[in-house]
Design a protein around this motif. Structure first.
Motif, mmCIF file in Angstrom:
data_model
loop_
_atom_site.group_PDB
_atom_site.id
_atom_site.type_symbol
_atom_site.label_atom_id
_atom_site.label_comp_id
_atom_site.label_asym_id
_atom_site.label_seq_id
_atom_site.Cartn_x
_atom_site.Cartn_y
_atom_site.Cartn_z
ATOM 1 N N LYS A 90 2.783 89.029 17.681
ATOM 2 C CA LYS A 90 3.406 87.716 17.518
ATOM 3 C C LYS A 90 3.435 87.232 16.070
ATOM 4 O O LYS A 90 4.455 86.762 15.579
ATOM 5 N N GLU A 111 10.317 84.631 22.253
ATOM 6 C CA GLU A 111 8.893 84.330 22.372
ATOM 7 C C GLU A 111 8.531 83.880 23.778
ATOM 8 O O GLU A 111 9.260 83.117 24.405
ATOM 9 N N TYR A 112 7.369 84.326 24.230
ATOM 10 C CA TYR A 112 6.774 83.913 25.494
ATOM 11 C C TYR A 112 6.201 82.509 25.320
ATOM 12 O O TYR A 112 5.525 82.236 24.327
ATOM 13 N N THR A 114 5.418 80.359 28.646
ATOM 14 C CA THR A 114 4.586 80.391 29.855
ATOM 15 C C THR A 114 5.092 81.544 30.712
ATOM 16 O O THR A 114 6.048 82.221 30.341
ATOM 17 N N ASP A 115 4.482 81.741 31.874
ATOM 18 C CA ASP A 115 4.903 82.855 32.740
ATOM 19 C C ASP A 115 6.372 82.799 33.110
ATOM 20 O O ASP A 115 6.980 83.824 33.392
ATOM 21 N N PHE A 118 10.613 81.210 28.346
ATOM 22 C CA PHE A 118 10.687 81.909 27.065
ATOM 23 C C PHE A 118 11.568 81.095 26.124
ATOM 24 O O PHE A 118 12.371 80.280 26.572
ATOM 25 N N TYR A 137 15.609 91.875 32.358
ATOM 26 C CA TYR A 137 14.274 91.843 32.931
ATOM 27 C C TYR A 137 14.282 92.461 34.316
ATOM 28 O O TYR A 137 15.331 92.573 34.957
#
Length: 170
Positions: A90, A111-112, A114-115, A118, A137
């Motif tokens: 990151k 970037e991630y 939360t689950d 993005f 995905y």
């Protein structure tokens, strides 16, 4: 402003203030390949900067199912160049993105958050330009509730999830 699309701030030289602006989402295409209890989803989003100015740093957030694993990202710049994402640590990815934007290059950063959320940061979308993001995905369709039922849900609006925009202050 409804805060959909790619968000950025414009700088007003007369008042010395920043104002939220957006590059609206023009088109969405979703391609899904389903095999048994898994799906491979390709999400293509096209944005058009209709303003006479290029954007600075721009960002948008989007939902993916919590059971999904992102496996590819690419960004097509207005000049037809395709920038393919690479998985990086990151801090290193952020440094490289910042350096590219600071030198005036078009750059993208996935970037991630939360689950199921993005963000994609885009540096410098030229005036009157179309840009396109492509995200791939894989996900499970099995919910565990019913053996003969599969769920494919594509969330379309982060606002419906009640997540605040981390870069827009009201």
């Amino acid at each position: 402003m409804d805060y959909s699309g790619i968000l950025y701030h414009t700088y007003d030289t007369t008042t010395g203030t920043f104002t939220p602006a957006q590059v609206p989402l023009e088109e969405v295409k979703v391609k899904v390949w389903i095999a048994d209890v898994t799906a491979r989803v390709t999400l293509i989003q096209r944005f058009y900067n209709a303003t006479p100015n290029r954007t600075g740093r721009a960002k948008y957030c989007f939902p993916v199912p919590a059971s999904a694993a992102i496996c590819a990202f690419q960004f097509e710049a207005s000049d037809g160049r395709i920038l393919r994402g690479e998985c990086k640590e990151k801090g290193l990815a952020q440094e490289q993105y910042e350096a590219a934007v600071a030198s005036g290059q078009t750059a993208g950063l996935l970037e991630y958050v939360t689950d199921d959320i993005f963000t994609i940061s885009v540096g410098h979308i030229p005036a009157h330009a179309v840009v396109e993001t492509r995200l791939v995905y894989v996900m499970t369709l099995y919910t565990g509730d019913y053996m003969d039922q599969r769920d494919l849900i594509q969330l379309c609006n982060v606002a419906k999830l009640a997540y605040p925009s981390p870069w827009i202050s009201k």
